[in-house]
Structure formats: C-alpha cells, structure tokens
Design an enzyme around this catalytic site. Structure first.
Site, PDB file in Angstrom:
ATOM      1  N   ASP A 117       1.018  -0.988  -0.113  1.00  0.00           N
ATOM      2  CA  ASP A 117      -0.170  -0.226  -0.044  1.00  0.00           C
ATOM      3  C   ASP A 117       1.068   0.766   0.107  1.00  0.00           C
ATOM      4  O   ASP A 117       1.035   2.236  -0.639  1.00  0.00           O
ATOM      5  CB  ASP A 117      -1.239   0.259   1.623  1.00  0.00           C
ATOM      6  CG  ASP A 117      -0.223  -0.200   2.646  1.00  0.00           C
ATOM      7  OD1 ASP A 117       0.702  -0.700   2.509  1.00  0.00           O
ATOM      8  OD2 ASP A 117      -1.625  -0.226   3.711  1.00  0.00           O
ATOM      9  N   ILE A 141       3.602  -9.624   2.265  1.00  0.00           N
ATOM     10  CA  ILE A 141       3.495 -10.625   3.246  1.00  0.00           C
ATOM     11  C   ILE A 141       3.014 -10.771   4.715  1.00  0.00           C
ATOM     12  O   ILE A 141       2.049 -11.025   5.105  1.00  0.00           O
ATOM     13  CB  ILE A 141       5.039 -11.268   4.339  1.00  0.00           C
ATOM     14  CG1 ILE A 141       5.663 -10.294   5.085  1.00  0.00           C
ATOM     15  CG2 ILE A 141       5.899 -11.430   2.941  1.00  0.00           C
ATOM     16  CD1 ILE A 141       6.485 -10.787   5.770  1.00  0.00           C
ATOM     17  N   ASP A 142       2.034  -9.325   4.334  1.00  0.00           N
ATOM     18  CA  ASP A 142       1.365  -8.913   4.954  1.00  0.00           C
ATOM     19  C   ASP A 142       0.196  -8.946   4.936  1.00  0.00           C
ATOM     20  O   ASP A 142      -1.603  -8.859   5.977  1.00  0.00           O
ATOM     21  CB  ASP A 142       1.899  -7.156   5.881  1.00  0.00           C
ATOM     22  CG  ASP A 142       2.834  -6.911   6.141  1.00  0.00           C
ATOM     23  OD1 ASP A 142       3.900  -7.444   7.102  1.00  0.00           O
ATOM     24  OD2 ASP A 142       3.370  -6.056   6.133  1.00  0.00           O
ATOM     25  N   ARG A 177       8.104 -27.639  27.331  1.00  0.00           N
ATOM     26  CA  ARG A 177       8.422 -26.054  27.152  1.00  0.00           C
ATOM     27  C   ARG A 177       7.409 -25.063  26.829  1.00  0.00           C
ATOM     28  O   ARG A 177       6.378 -25.822  26.252  1.00  0.00           O
ATOM     29  CB  ARG A 177       9.579 -25.256  26.984  1.00  0.00           C
ATOM     30  CG  ARG A 177      11.231 -25.689  27.164  1.00  0.00           C
ATOM     31  CD  ARG A 177      12.440 -25.413  26.592  1.00  0.00           C
ATOM     32  NE  ARG A 177      13.489 -25.913  26.638  1.00  0.00           N
ATOM     33  CZ  ARG A 177      15.076 -26.475  25.896  1.00  0.00           C
ATOM     34  NH1 ARG A 177      14.468 -25.724  25.197  1.00  0.00           N
ATOM     35  NH2 ARG A 177      15.181 -26.359  27.146  1.00  0.00           N
ATOM     36  N   GLY A 185       4.243  -8.803   9.750  1.00  0.00           N
ATOM     37  CA  GLY A 185       2.573  -8.882   9.699  1.00  0.00           C
ATOM     38  C   GLY A 185       2.422  -7.168  10.137  1.00  0.00           C
ATOM     39  O   GLY A 185       1.327  -7.081   9.251  1.00  0.00           O
ATOM     40  N   ARG A 186       3.366  -6.736  10.041  1.00  0.00           N
ATOM     41  CA  ARG A 186       2.955  -5.626  10.841  1.00  0.00           C
ATOM     42  C   ARG A 186       1.780  -5.072  11.826  1.00  0.00           C
ATOM     43  O   ARG A 186       1.696  -5.755  12.086  1.00  0.00           O
ATOM     44  CB  ARG A 186       2.621  -4.501   9.704  1.00  0.00           C
ATOM     45  CG  ARG A 186       3.076  -2.922   9.609  1.00  0.00           C
ATOM     46  CD  ARG A 186       3.574  -2.156   8.264  1.00  0.00           C
ATOM     47  NE  ARG A 186       5.179  -2.517   8.315  1.00  0.00           N
ATOM     48  CZ  ARG A 186       6.018  -2.420   7.111  1.00  0.00           C
ATOM     49  NH1 ARG A 186       5.085  -1.676   6.253  1.00  0.00           N
ATOM     50  NH2 ARG A 186       6.952  -2.056   6.896  1.00  0.00           N
ATOM     51  N   ARG A 287      10.328 -13.943   4.503  1.00  0.00           N
ATOM     52  CA  ARG A 287      10.401 -12.623   3.024  1.00  0.00           C
ATOM     53  C   ARG A 287      11.315 -13.234   1.762  1.00  0.00           C
ATOM     54  O   ARG A 287      10.722 -13.506   0.879  1.00  0.00           O
ATOM     55  CB  ARG A 287      11.028 -11.223   3.042  1.00  0.00           C
ATOM     56  CG  ARG A 287       9.377 -10.891   4.085  1.00  0.00           C
ATOM     57  CD  ARG A 287       9.817  -9.099   3.607  1.00  0.00           C
ATOM     58  NE  ARG A 287      11.344  -8.294   3.512  1.00  0.00           N
ATOM     59  CZ  ARG A 287      11.462  -7.292   4.343  1.00  0.00           C
ATOM     60  NH1 ARG A 287      10.584  -6.707   5.115  1.00  0.00           N
ATOM     61  NH2 ARG A 287      12.362  -6.811   3.713  1.00  0.00           N
TER      62      ARG A 287
HETATM   63  O1  F6P Z   1       6.112  -5.324   5.467  1.00  0.00           O
HETATM   64  C1  F6P Z   1       6.148  -5.717   5.301  1.00  0.00           C
HETATM   65  C2  F6P Z   1       7.422  -6.180   6.175  1.00  0.00           C
HETATM   66  O2  F6P Z   1       8.450  -7.346   6.529  1.00  0.00           O
HETATM   67  C3  F6P Z   1       6.716  -6.599   8.285  1.00  0.00           C
HETATM   68  O3  F6P Z   1       6.280  -7.225   8.214  1.00  0.00           O
HETATM   69  C4  F6P Z   1       7.880  -5.293   8.318  1.00  0.00           C
HETATM   70  O4  F6P Z   1       6.944  -5.120  10.287  1.00  0.00           O
HETATM   71  C5  F6P Z   1       8.088  -5.208   7.795  1.00  0.00           C
HETATM   72  O5  F6P Z   1       8.224  -5.629   6.454  1.00  0.00           O
HETATM   73  C6  F6P Z   1       9.914  -4.633   7.967  1.00  0.00           C
HETATM   74  O6  F6P Z   1      10.837  -3.482   7.761  1.00  0.00           O
HETATM   75  P1  F6P Z   1      12.349  -4.271   7.643  1.00  0.00           P
HETATM   76  O7  F6P Z   1      12.957  -4.871   6.296  1.00  0.00           O
HETATM   77  O8  F6P Z   1      13.293  -2.831   7.122  1.00  0.00           O
HETATM   78  O9  F6P Z   1      13.184  -4.167   8.856  1.00  0.00           O
END
Ligand code: F6P
Length: 360
Positions: A117, A141-142, A177, A185-186, A287
């Site tokens: 987005d 990925i989010d 454990r 996922g932000r 990722r």
């Molecule tokens: O938006 C994709 C994402 O992988 C999120 O899930 C994560 O919070 C962020 O990007 C991490 O960003 P960076 O690669 O800058 O650490």
C-alpha cells in the site's frame, strides 16, 4: 498484435518471495506474446531518479530460473519517500520530477509497479503528477491490502511460519516448554492466525484482539491439567504489551522497527505460570527464499494480467485476485481499503472452534 511498446517494471517496498516470478511473467507476456521491450528499473523509483536512469533490459533469455528465485533481481527499497527524499548532506528534497524525467528519458509507454500500500500510494501520486501510465501488482507478506484476496509473498510467509511451528512442536514436547514464535505482519495478524491454525498453535495473539497474560496462562494450565506439559504460542510483531505499549526498537540508523513482543510475553508467562519459555523470532526468513507454489501461481497470473491491462490501455489499475480469478481495481480503491483480520471472519471462528486461545 497492436503497436510496439516499451514498458518499465519496478519492485518497491520490502522484498518478498515471488517478485522474480512476477518479473518473469511480465517479460514472457510482453516480450514473448506482444514483442514489446521491457526495461527493469533498478532499486525501485531510485533507478528512475538517477541520471542517467539505472535499468536493465529484460529479455526472455534472462528469465531462466527466475520463477523460483527469492528476492528481486531489480533490487528494491522501503525507505526514501521521493516526495521528501533524504539527501546525503542531510537536507530533504522533493525528487518526484527527477523520477518523472527518468520515465520520459527512457521513452516508456507504461510502467508496472509491484508494491504494497505505501509504495503503490507513492507510485500513484507520481503517475498523476507526471501523467505516467501506471499498472500495479500487489505484493506484501502482511496481506493487508483490502481489495485482493492474495498478495504476492503472503503464502510463502505463512508456509515458513507454519514450518517453524511444526519444528518447534517437537522441542516444546521434548522439553515440556512453552515455545513462543514471533512473526511479522506489521499491524495485521494475518500471518499469525493463518500459520497458527495450520501449525496447531495453542495460543495465537494478534494485534486486532486485546489479550491478558492471565488468559494465556490459563490456557497453559488447562493443557497441563490434560497432561500436556507444553504449549505453542504464535504472536504477531505488532501485539502490544498488556498495558497497550508498542514493542519496538530503534537501530543505529534511527530506523524504528517492531519486534520484541515475544521476549516480553516469555518473561510475563514465566513469571505468571512458572513455565520454562523460549522465544523464536522468525524475522526476514519469512520474506526470502523460494516462493510457494501458490505465490508462483499468483505472480504468474498477475504478471500476465498486468501486461494485458497495458495492451488494453487500462491504466491506474491494480490487478487483484477475487473469487478465483484475476480482475482489476482502481489503484485508488486498492490503497484506500486496509484489511485487518476480520474479528467475525472464518479464521477467527475456526481458531475459536478449535479451542485455540486468542488471549481474550
Ligand atoms: O511490510 C513487510 C514487513 O516485512 C513487515 O512485516 C515488517 O514489519 C517490516 O516489513 C520489516 O521491515 P524491514 O525489512 O525494513 O526490517
């Protein structure tokens, strides 16, 4: 066959699995079917900002093995808003006209932007300002873009998180454990709830559902009373502390990133239940690497459809997966519709129906 076109393609924002598969599909369709030329712009809009613009000619010969390759051969960035671009001397400049000039210098008839987005909002603003012919392909990925059922990269991330849970299960059981898996996922809990269900988690914590440590510990006790001396917990990175504080850290470059909620929970759960806890932070493994078959399929369908939109002269559109097919939606609508986990949706109902604790 229509008139010859020279089109650009760029990947923008964080990388994810399946980006190269999109590039391959675009080149197969544009070069293979239409006999057009495809220029791969390096490093997102920064390639157009450079003088001369930085690009690579993408021909069919270069597409070997791209279907399964992780990352993006074009490079990408998730920093440096071109409308407020940080310059080496510390000043901030609006570089949007440089990007538009780069598009013109390359003689592009259209450009395909692959992004989430944030990136798509920037690309659309550039396209409106410079009258650029833009077609968008969703990746994140989010999986938080509202107007498409699949975004490239999400399925692979869920596979990786699920595999991690499958592996943690054995160590959890062997050592009695509580194993905590922190996933990305932000602000949306899609990866956590999907992988949590698929990987048999006992507790799933997502940003959309407030939780208490007491509820989580009760689940652990209940399992112990059933003779199950271990538990698996999956938590989204944006879950807050019980008091509602975000858990994040700032690195040496001043970049603020989510992360650390797993360790917070570990300490709290240990204090409250006495259980031995361990934390795994999955991070960027979600990722990178080989895209899942579904991501390859989505990437291929999106790439072909995006080129066909250009052939039809339909711009300012994003390809989207809806009801088992690829359609197109206005980019403006796509970026306006954020999708969090639906609290009354199938996944939340499924998790509750399975007896998974969601912390509330
Ligand atoms: O938006 C994709 C994402 O992988 C999120 O899930 C994560 O919070 C962020 O990007 C991490 O960003 P960076 O690669 O800058 O650490």
């Amino acid at each position: 066959m229509g008139e010859f076109k020279r089109i650009g393609i760029l990947t923008s924002g964080g990388d994810c699995a399946g980006l190269n598969a999109v590039i391959r599909a675009v080149v197969c369709r544009a070069v293979g079917t239409y006999n057009w030329e495809v220029l791969g712009i390096r490093q997102a809009t920064q390639g157009l900002m450079s003088s001369p613009p930085e690009f690579m000619l993408l021909d069919l010969d270069k597409m070997d093995r791209l279907l399964t390759a992780g990352g993006t051969v074009l490079g990408t960035t998730n920093k440096g808003d071109p409308f407020a671009f940080p310059m080496p001397d510390g000043t901030v400049l609006d570089r949007s006209e440089d990007i538009i000039a780069g598009y013109r210098e390359l003689g592009l008839d259209a450009i395909i932007g692959i992004g989430g987005d944030g990136s798509l909002a920037i690309l659309r603003r550039l396209a409106l300002q410079g009258n650029l012919n833009l077609v968008a392909i969703p990746k994140t990925i989010d999986n938080d873009l509202g107007s498409t059922e699949h975004s490239i990269g999400f399925d692979t991330a869920v596979n990786i998180a699920t595999e991690a849970l499958d592996r943690l299960h054995f160590t959890a059981a062997s050592h009695s454990r509580v194993m905590i898996l922190e996933v990305m996922g932000r602000d949306a809990g899609h990866i956590a709830i999907s992988a949590g269900i698929a990987g048999g988690a006992d507790v799933i914590l997502i940003p959309e559902i407030p939780y208490t440590i007491a509820n989580v510990c009760k689940k652990i006790y209940d399992r112990q009373n059933q003779g199950k001396n271990y538990s698996l917990i999956v938590v989204s990175e944006a879950v807050r502390t019980e008091e509602g504080e975000p858990v994040m850290s700032t690195n040496r470059l001043g970049q603020c990133r989510l992360g650390g909620i797993g360790q917070y929970l570990s300490d709290k759960i240990c204090d409250c239940s006495g259980a031995e806890t361990r934390v795994t932070v999955l991070g960027h493994t979600q990722r990178g690497g080989t895209p899942s078959p579904l991501d390859r399929l989505t990437a291929s369908a999106f790439g072909v459809a995006a080129v066909d939109l250009i052939a039809d002269g339909k711009y300012d559109q994003m390809v989207s997966w809806q009801n088992r097919q690829v359609v197109s939606v206005p980019i403006a609508d796509a970026i306006a519709q954020y999708r969090a986990v639906d609290l009354n949706g199938t996944l939340v109902k499924t998790a509750r129906g399975l007896g998974i604790c969601l912390g509330d």
